[in-house]
Design a protein around this motif. Structure first.
Motif, PDB file in Angstrom:
ATOM      1  N   UNK A  71       0.855  -1.180   0.000  1.00 31.57           N
ATOM      2  CA  UNK A  71       0.000   0.000   0.000  1.00 31.57           C
ATOM      3  C   UNK A  71       0.895   1.237   0.000  1.00 31.57           C
ATOM      4  N   UNK A  72       0.661   2.104  -0.985  1.00 32.64           N
ATOM      5  CA  UNK A  72       1.449   3.323  -1.110  1.00 32.64           C
ATOM      6  C   UNK A  72       0.566   4.545  -0.899  1.00 32.64           C
ATOM      7  N   UNK A  73       1.115   5.513  -0.204  1.00 29.89           N
ATOM      8  CA  UNK A  73       0.454   6.808  -0.058  1.00 29.89           C
ATOM      9  C   UNK A  73       1.365   7.837  -0.718  1.00 29.89           C
ATOM     10  N   UNK A  74       0.762   8.734  -1.487  1.00 28.03           N
ATOM     11  CA  UNK A  74       1.531   9.735  -2.218  1.00 28.03           C
ATOM     12  C   UNK A  74       1.124  11.134  -1.802  1.00 28.03           C
ATOM     13  N   UNK A  75       2.095  12.047  -1.834  1.00 27.31           N
ATOM     14  CA  UNK A  75       1.802  13.445  -1.521  1.00 27.31           C
ATOM     15  C   UNK A  75       1.582  14.255  -2.789  1.00 27.31           C
ATOM     16  N   UNK A  83       2.055  10.600 -14.084  1.00 26.80           N
ATOM     17  CA  UNK A  83       2.558   9.968 -15.317  1.00 26.80           C
ATOM     18  C   UNK A  83       3.873   9.251 -15.059  1.00 26.80           C
ATOM     19  N   UNK A  84       4.769   9.856 -14.292  1.00 29.20           N
ATOM     20  CA  UNK A  84       6.050   9.215 -13.968  1.00 29.20           C
ATOM     21  C   UNK A  84       5.820   7.966 -13.122  1.00 29.20           C
ATOM     22  N   UNK A  85       4.920   8.063 -12.150  1.00 29.49           N
ATOM     23  CA  UNK A  85       4.567   6.904 -11.324  1.00 29.49           C
ATOM     24  C   UNK A  85       4.061   5.765 -12.210  1.00 29.49           C
ATOM     25  N   UNK A  86       3.142   6.075 -13.111  1.00 25.26           N
ATOM     26  CA  UNK A  86       2.563   5.047 -13.982  1.00 25.26           C
ATOM     27  C   UNK A  86       3.619   4.439 -14.908  1.00 25.26           C
ATOM     28  N   UNK A  87       4.502   5.266 -15.473  1.00 25.78           N
ATOM     29  CA  UNK A  87       5.567   4.742 -16.343  1.00 25.78           C
ATOM     30  C   UNK A  87       6.455   3.754 -15.584  1.00 25.78           C
ATOM     31  N   UNK A  88       6.822   4.114 -14.368  1.00 25.80           N
ATOM     32  CA  UNK A  88       7.684   3.243 -13.567  1.00 25.80           C
ATOM     33  C   UNK A  88       6.980   1.934 -13.240  1.00 25.80           C
ATOM     34  N   UNK A  89       5.726   2.019 -12.823  1.00 26.15           N
ATOM     35  CA  UNK A  89       4.953   0.815 -12.486  1.00 26.15           C
ATOM     36  C   UNK A  89       4.843  -0.103 -13.700  1.00 26.15           C
ATOM     37  N   UNK A  90       4.497   0.461 -14.857  1.00 25.26           N
ATOM     38  CA  UNK A  90       4.324  -0.350 -16.066  1.00 25.26           C
ATOM     39  C   UNK A  90       5.631  -0.979 -16.531  1.00 25.26           C
ATOM     40  N   UNK A 119      13.224  -8.611  -1.952  1.00 25.09           N
ATOM     41  CA  UNK A 119      12.107  -7.685  -1.765  1.00 25.09           C
ATOM     42  C   UNK A 119      12.587  -6.388  -1.117  1.00 25.09           C
ATOM     43  N   UNK A 120      13.457  -6.502  -0.117  1.00 28.31           N
ATOM     44  CA  UNK A 120      13.999  -5.319   0.552  1.00 28.31           C
ATOM     45  C   UNK A 120      14.753  -4.435  -0.447  1.00 28.31           C
ATOM     46  N   UNK A 121      15.552  -5.051  -1.293  1.00 29.18           N
ATOM     47  CA  UNK A 121      16.285  -4.289  -2.312  1.00 29.18           C
ATOM     48  C   UNK A 121      15.318  -3.624  -3.284  1.00 29.18           C
ATOM     49  N   UNK A 122      14.233  -4.312  -3.639  1.00 28.45           N
ATOM     50  CA  UNK A 122      13.217  -3.753  -4.536  1.00 28.45           C
ATOM     51  C   UNK A 122      12.556  -2.528  -3.909  1.00 28.45           C
ATOM     52  N   UNK A 123      12.225  -2.607  -2.626  1.00 30.58           N
ATOM     53  CA  UNK A 123      11.619  -1.465  -1.937  1.00 30.58           C
ATOM     54  C   UNK A 123      12.569  -0.271  -1.986  1.00 30.58           C
ATOM     55  N   UNK A 126      13.304   0.777  -5.954  1.00 26.99           N
ATOM     56  CA  UNK A 126      12.182   1.131  -6.827  1.00 26.99           C
ATOM     57  C   UNK A 126      11.091   1.904  -6.101  1.00 26.99           C
ATOM     58  N   UNK A 127      10.511   1.310  -5.083  1.00 29.62           N
ATOM     59  CA  UNK A 127       9.341   1.937  -4.446  1.00 29.62           C
ATOM     60  C   UNK A 127       9.680   3.263  -3.771  1.00 29.62           C
ATOM     61  N   UNK A 128      10.793   3.326  -3.081  1.00 32.78           N
ATOM     62  CA  UNK A 128      11.150   4.569  -2.378  1.00 32.78           C
ATOM     63  C   UNK A 128      11.554   5.680  -3.330  1.00 32.78           C
ATOM     64  N   UNK A 129      11.816   5.336  -4.578  1.00 34.09           N
ATOM     65  CA  UNK A 129      12.207   6.343  -5.568  1.00 34.09           C
ATOM     66  C   UNK A 129      11.030   6.838  -6.404  1.00 34.09           C
ATOM     67  N   UNK A 130       9.851   6.250  -6.194  1.00 33.82           N
ATOM     68  CA  UNK A 130       8.676   6.715  -6.929  1.00 33.82           C
ATOM     69  C   UNK A 130       8.339   8.141  -6.500  1.00 33.82           C
TER      70      UNK A 130
END
Length: 158
Positions: A71-75, A83-90, A119-123, A126-130
């Motif tokens: 679960x992600x919360x964005x500011x 658009x950048x979030x969606x590009x990264x996810x896709x 998984x930790x490396x992925x977080x 990738x995730x922390x850089x969104x």
């Protein structure tokens, strides 16, 4: 758009079970001749109800032992950040699904990884850089009790 009558519902159900089923076997299972069966299937494909065919792979046998619900919360919700979030996810194959949701969090992701270290490396990578991500909450699957991408298909009821 083709009508989802009993025959079309049966075609869709059979193909969800076995996407490699030949037209001959499909028509035999339906008790109809091959040409009308093929025409119905073509209409279902052309209308976009049948989007494509793929093999279902066993993630564990591919070494992907971790399944996480994130679960992600964005500011930031401006168009550029979105658009950048969606590009990264896709573009990220470890993210199997992403949903914009209601509630306290903005997105729900389904993520696979080899193990907890992966998984930790992925977080971290990738995730922390969104863009705009302010909160990341992960729930790891302990036991997968049901996993399916088969949709319930039924003709309209009278």
């Amino acid at each position: 758009m083709p009508e989802i009558d009993a025959v079309n519902a049966r075609i869709l159900t059979l193909l969800q079970r076995d996407g490699r089923m030949s037209n001959a076997k499909l028509s035999e299972a339906l008790g109809m001749s091959e040409t009308p069966c093929w025409r119905r299937l073509k209409r279902l494909e052309e209308s976009g109800i049948v989007e494509g065919y793929q093999a279902n792979l066993n993630r564990r046998k591919l070494g992907l032992g971790v399944l996480a619900f994130v679960q992600l919360r964005c500011s930031e919700h401006d168009p550029a950040a979105t658009a950048e979030f969606q590009r990264t996810v896709e573009a990220t194959p470890n993210i199997l699904a992403c949903h914009n949701t209601t509630g306290a969090d903005d997105f729900l992701l389904i993520v696979v990884a080899r193990d907890l270290d992966d998984y930790s490396a992925f977080v971290d990578s990738t995730l922390r850089r969104l863009p705009g991500v302010t909160s990341i909450r992960s729930n790891l699957s302990l036991k997968e009790m049901k996993a399916s991408n088969r949709l319930p298909v039924a003709p309209p009821f009278a």
